[in-house]
Design a protein around this motif. Structure first.
Motif, PDB file in Angstrom:
ATOM      1  N   GLU A  23       0.824  -1.205   0.000  1.00  0.00           N
ATOM      2  CA  GLU A  23       0.000   0.000   0.000  1.00  0.00           C
ATOM      3  C   GLU A  23       0.863   1.262   0.000  1.00  0.00           C
ATOM      4  OE1 GLU A  23      -3.151   0.315  -0.397  1.00  0.00           O
ATOM      5  OE2 GLU A  23      -3.693  -1.812  -0.319  1.00  0.00           O
ATOM      6  N   ALA A  24       1.946   1.263   0.777  1.00  0.00           N
ATOM      7  CA  ALA A  24       2.817   2.438   0.836  1.00  0.00           C
ATOM      8  C   ALA A  24       3.501   2.677  -0.503  1.00  0.00           C
ATOM      9  CB  ALA A  24       3.859   2.272   1.944  1.00  0.00           C
ATOM     10  N   SER A  25       4.001   1.607  -1.113  1.00  0.00           N
ATOM     11  CA  SER A  25       4.719   1.751  -2.382  1.00  0.00           C
ATOM     12  C   SER A  25       3.787   2.193  -3.496  1.00  0.00           C
ATOM     13  CB  SER A  25       5.391   0.432  -2.748  1.00  0.00           C
ATOM     14  OG  SER A  25       6.311   0.030  -1.751  1.00  0.00           O
ATOM     15  N   ALA A  26       2.591   1.606  -3.536  1.00  0.00           N
ATOM     16  CA  ALA A  26       1.634   1.992  -4.571  1.00  0.00           C
ATOM     17  C   ALA A  26       1.207   3.443  -4.407  1.00  0.00           C
ATOM     18  CB  ALA A  26       0.416   1.065  -4.530  1.00  0.00           C
ATOM     19  N   TYR A  27       0.972   3.853  -3.155  1.00  0.00           N
ATOM     20  CA  TYR A  27       0.578   5.244  -2.911  1.00  0.00           C
ATOM     21  C   TYR A  27       1.691   6.193  -3.354  1.00  0.00           C
ATOM     22  CZ  TYR A  27      -1.255   9.402  -0.608  1.00  0.00           C
ATOM     23  OH  TYR A  27      -1.747  10.663  -0.363  1.00  0.00           O
ATOM     24  N   ALA A  28       2.929   5.864  -3.005  1.00  0.00           N
ATOM     25  CA  ALA A  28       4.055   6.734  -3.350  1.00  0.00           C
ATOM     26  C   ALA A  28       4.159   6.904  -4.864  1.00  0.00           C
ATOM     27  CB  ALA A  28       5.349   6.168  -2.781  1.00  0.00           C
ATOM     28  N   LEU A  29       4.081   5.807  -5.605  1.00  0.00           N
ATOM     29  CA  LEU A  29       4.212   5.880  -7.056  1.00  0.00           C
ATOM     30  C   LEU A  29       3.031   6.610  -7.686  1.00  0.00           C
ATOM     31  CD1 LEU A  29       5.561   2.285  -7.703  1.00  0.00           C
ATOM     32  CD2 LEU A  29       6.823   4.414  -8.031  1.00  0.00           C
TER      33      LEU A  29
END
Length: 523
Positions: A23-29
């Motif tokens: 979730e964190a990585s997808a949000y960041a991208l």
């Protein structure tokens, strides 16, 4: 000021951690919380055709609410302090003049500024500042202590806002396990942070004071810059919220393109892609380069810097304001009476605190001074001789700092004595001062022990549990130097939290040592 911080981070199962990372990585991208990937030294700089998530933390990091608010409340006094330093030519000459004898970069910047300052057509200066603090742990409390004050290229305003927004999103979408700690369930623990919007508004205020609605903002950037999305976030905000266009150029490009009209002093830059169109007039020069010697590969870059300085464009910062951010200035301000003179002196110019200095009090001075740790010169004065004694006998208590920005330049603890010996052994010209005079000695700040977090290095997608140290930066915007009250701005402009493993003395987000974090305020 709490004496303890909560046990951190909350326990996660492997499945929960994998979900949180996803979730964190997808949000960041998806939200531009990103960097360009690392490129091989031998290859060309990458184009912004793909990106990696910026280094991040899976949880926000606990930070005492009272100290967070104290840091924010001090920013306008700090803005005023450094604005007044930049306007005091005699003080800069005295302080930087001593450093210039042993520091060629500061010497070149100071000499070039002295050569043109009498003919500068633009009195208004724009500062986008960041005051950086660490928590210092005593036996009974935590309190902020200032690491440094940045007057040039204070970065990560856009990404910092996105980090806080990401942690709020994670709390909302992964609440079943993200709320395992009671602190994470407190909605007031996530401070509002609008650093992207506030800093873009500061650039827009400079543009408005310049007074030409058709002029643009120039962003001066480094070749091969990986932190382009942080910079472009400000540019997009400028256009979408304020209707202000911006252009990006390196020093090398400006050396070929930049022109100053000899009569109007307008800074003009033609677009090489539209050679038949009129050149763009520049309202504000915003430096995200020019703070390190490697930005000046030859005299051509220095000539370009002077060319921009001599134009009518508002500079962020001017050469004077960049000099004001030197570590030697930080040390000189700590001497008895100096801070009082700058903040309370009746002859000091108005820089946004009301008529004269009337709105600042001794209480404000004491509050600023309380954020400082021990600072000493490395010269042959009484204080300097004491510093040399301390550096030799108790080096574990100190850091030796040169006049540099950007991280990676300091000398820590037991590395100090051999480094000073090396400086003393280097050849010098007869009559030159010792090279140690280009440094200051600073007492180390001792951050709280036992705080951990999951840190994710940019692009790796593999969290590591680290014993962490967090550095809080408070942004400020200062517009000063003009005769019109409309050209005076002094305000706080959001915050940045960078978190790194305790094993590293130095920071650096782009090189993967620090992660862009956000504070979780605890009482």
């Amino acid at each position: 000021m709490p004496a303890t911080l909560p046990a951190w981070p909350p326990a996660l199962t492997p499945e929960q951690q994998a979900e949180l990372l996803l979730e964190a990585s997808a949000y960041a991208l998806a939200h531009g919380f990103t960097l360009l990937p690392v490129h091989p030294p031998s290859g060309p700089p990458p184009a912004p055709t793909h990106a990696i998530a910026a280094p991040l933390s899976l949880f926000p990091t606990p930070f005492p609410r009272s100290e967070y608010e104290r840091a924010r409340s001090l920013q306008t006094a700090y803005n005023a302090l450094y604005a007044r330093v930049a306007l005091d030519q005699e003080f800069i000459d005295r302080v930087i003049g001593s450093v210039a004898k042993v520091d060629t970069f500061q010497g070149e910047l100071w000499t070039r500024w002295k050569g043109v300052r009498a003919e500068l057509p633009q009195p208004v200066q724009l500062g986008i500042f960041r005051s950086d603090y660490l928590l210092h742990a005593s036996e009974s409390s935590f309190e902020i202590k200032q690491v440094e004050f940045n007057t040039i290229a204070a970065s990560f305003g856009a990404l910092s806002q996105k980090a806080g927004e990401m942690h709020r999103f994670l709390a909302q979408t992964t609440g079943a396990f993200y709320g395992a700690a009671p602190e994470l369930a407190d909605a007031t623990a996530y401070p509002d942070n609008h650093s992207l919007e506030e800093l873009a508004a500061g650039l827009a205020q400079g543009w408005k004071v310049y007074g030409n609605k058709d002029a643009v903002v120039l962003v001066v950037v480094q070749e091969g810059e990986r932190n382009v999305f942080d910079q472009r976030g400000l540019q997009y905000e400028l256009l979408s919220k304020h209707g202000v266009r911006s252009v990006r150029y390196t020093f090398a490009e400006l050396g070929r393109l930049a022109q100053v009209d000899p009569s109007s002093k307008h800074l003009l830059i033609p677009n090489p892609l539209t050679p038949n169109a009129p050149p763009s007039e520049i309202a504000v020069v915003y430096y995200r380069a020019a703070y390190t010697p490697t930005d000046y590969t030859s005299s051509k870059e220095w000539d370009t810097r002077v060319l921009l300085e001599r134009s009518l464009a508002i500079k962020c910062p001017t050469m004077a304001l960049q000099l004001a951010g030197a570590k030697k200035v930080q040390q000189e301000l700590a001497l008895p009476g100096v801070l009082e003179d700058f903040l309370l002196g009746s002859s000091r110019p108005d820089v946004g605190l009301g008529a004269g200095a009337g709105s600042l009090t001794q209480e404000d001075v004491d509050a600023v001074r309380a954020t400082w740790t021990g600072l000493w010169p490395m010269d042959d004065s009484e204080e300097g001789l004491e510093a040399q004694r301390l550096a030799e006998t108790h080096p574990e208590r100190f850091v030796l700092k040169p006049q540099r920005e950007g991280g990676g330049n300091n000398i820590y603890r037991t590395d100090i004595p051999p480094y000073l010996a090396k400086l003393a052994a280097e050849p010098s010209n007869p009559g030159d001062p010792p090279k140690r005079e280009g440094y200051i000695l600073m007492e180390l700040i001792e951050p709280p022990q036992g705080v951990h977090n999951w840190l994710v290095r940019g692009g790796e997608g593999k969290p590591r549990l680290a014993d962490v140290v967090s550095e809080l930066g408070v942004y400020g915007v200062s517009l000063f130097g003009g005769k019109d009250a409309k050209s005076i701005v002094n305000r706080s402009a959001g915050t940045l939290l960078r978190t790194k493993g305790r094993e590293s003395d130095e920071g650096g987000v782009a090189i993967g040592i620090s992660s862009i974090d956000s504070p979780l305020l605890v009482n």
